[in-house]
Design an enzyme around this catalytic site. Sequence first.
Site, PDB file in Angstrom:
ATOM      1  N   GLY A 101       0.855  -1.179   0.000  1.00  0.00           N
ATOM      2  CA  GLY A 101       0.000   0.000   0.000  1.00  0.00           C
ATOM      3  C   GLY A 101       0.888   1.224   0.000  1.00  0.00           C
ATOM      4  CE  LYS A 102       1.827   5.675  -4.671  1.00  0.00           C
ATOM      5  NZ  LYS A 102       3.060   4.995  -5.125  1.00  0.00           N
ATOM      6  CG  ASP A 313       5.037   3.877  -2.454  1.00  0.00           C
ATOM      7  OD1 ASP A 313       4.541   4.933  -2.875  1.00  0.00           O
ATOM      8  OD2 ASP A 313       4.519   2.749  -2.630  1.00  0.00           O
ATOM      9  CB  SER A 352      13.420  -3.632  -0.967  1.00  0.00           C
ATOM     10  OG  SER A 352      12.530  -2.551  -1.242  1.00  0.00           O
TER      11      SER A 352
END
Length: 430
Positions: A101-102, A313, A352
Site C-alpha cells: 500500500g502506498k 514510495d 527492501s
Amino acid sequence: DESGVAMSFFSSSKKLSVALLIVIMEIGPALQPVSTNIRRATTYCKAAKNVASSTENDSRRKNRVCVCGSTNIDLITSQGPRFPRPGETISFNQFEQCFGGKGANQAVQAARCGAKTKMIAKVGDDNFGQAMTDNLKECGVDTSYVSVASGAPSGCALITVAENTNTIVIVPGANAKLSPEDIPIKQENDVLLCQMEVPVETSLEAMRQCSGIKIVNTAPIPSGGVPDSFLQAADIVCANEVELELMTSIPADTIISATHSAKALIAKKSLDHTVVVATLGSNGALIVGNYGPTIHIPAITDITVVDTTGAGDSFLGALAAFLAQNFPLVLAVFLANLTAALAVQRPTTQPSYPNVDELVISYPQVFASSSAVTGLVDFVGNQKEELGFSLDLNHFSSPGATTDVPNPKEDEVILRLNADGSLSSFSSPP
C-alpha cells in the site's frame, strides 16, 4: 535499536548538511570559475526575502511525519520471461505475499529514516487487516489512527515483476472506507504525506487538519484525473514521468521534456506556490517551481536493478523524513534518491527499504566526510547565500521582494548536481 540509531545519527542535521553540501557541490577554489549562467540562476535564491523565516520554520520542525493513505497486501509474481499479452497465460517462477500500500510503504520508509511516523488508515475486517497493523507497529509506525472497516476486506495489490519493471492492479477494499471523519482534528506534524489510494475528500480533510509541509503523491491517477483541489492544497506535488504526462499531455521522458511538463502542470493547475518534485527513474529527479532554478539530481548509476516495485514510495517516505529533520529541500531530495536507489537493488517492497545505518554503509563517500569539513565550515557558511546552498522549499515556492532579479521562466537554467559532486549548468530548454 534501529530508530534510536537513526535519531542519534541525524540529531545534528546542520553538521550533516554541511558535510553533504561539501560532497555534492564543488568547494573552495573550484567554485570560483562557476559559469555566469549558474551564478545568475542561483541569484534567484537570493531574491527570497523569506529565507530568515524559512530558517525559523525549520528550527521548529520536530521530526514528525504523518501519512494519510492506504494499506494493502501485495501479491507478487516475479521471475518470469516477460509480461503476458492480453489473453495469454505465462508461467512465472516465484510468488510472494508482502505488506504494501502506498501509504504504508511511505510510512515504513519514513520510520526507517528516523522520523517519528504515524499513520491514518483503514484496514479490513480480516486476518490481513490485523497482520498489516501489527507490521506497521513492528516497523516503528504509530498506529493510533489505524482503524478497522467493519465488514470490508483488506486492500490488495496484484503485482507482476518482469523486464526490470512492474505492473500493479489495486483492489481498494477497506482503503475506500477511510473518510474525513477518521481524520483527527488539529494534528501537529512537520510533514504530511497523501496519495490517491484513499478518497480525495479524506486527503483534503487531512491537509486541512494537519500542520506542516504537505506532500501529495499523484499515484495512482484515477480515470477522471487528479482533482485540482488535491494539487492546490499541497506544498509539494510528487509525480513520476508517466503521471506528469497524463496530467499535462506533455511527454516527460527526458530531463528537458519533464521540466516543460512540470512547468505546464504548475501553470495549468494554478500551482503558483507549489513545488513539483518529478521522479524520472533512470533520469533521476527534478525540483521545479515558479521561483528559483530548476534542479536536476541524477540517478545513482552502477547498480543492479532487481525490483522497482515501491521505489517511488521509498523516495517519498525518505523525502518526508529528511524534510522533517530540517534538511533543505535539495538535500532531502538528494538523500531520498540515495534511499530509493538502495531499495531497487532488492526484491519486493517494504522488506527492501533501507534504514539509516544501511545508507551510511552503502554511501561512505557521502557520509564519511568529516575530514573534508576541516577548515571549510566557515567557507560554506559565507557562500551559502551567494550560491543558494540552502535551497529550501521557500526558494522555489515564494517570490522575492526584490524586483531586480531575472525571472527564471524567461531566462531558465537547469542546475545539475553531477555524479562527481560538481554543480553545473545542464542546459537551457528551448
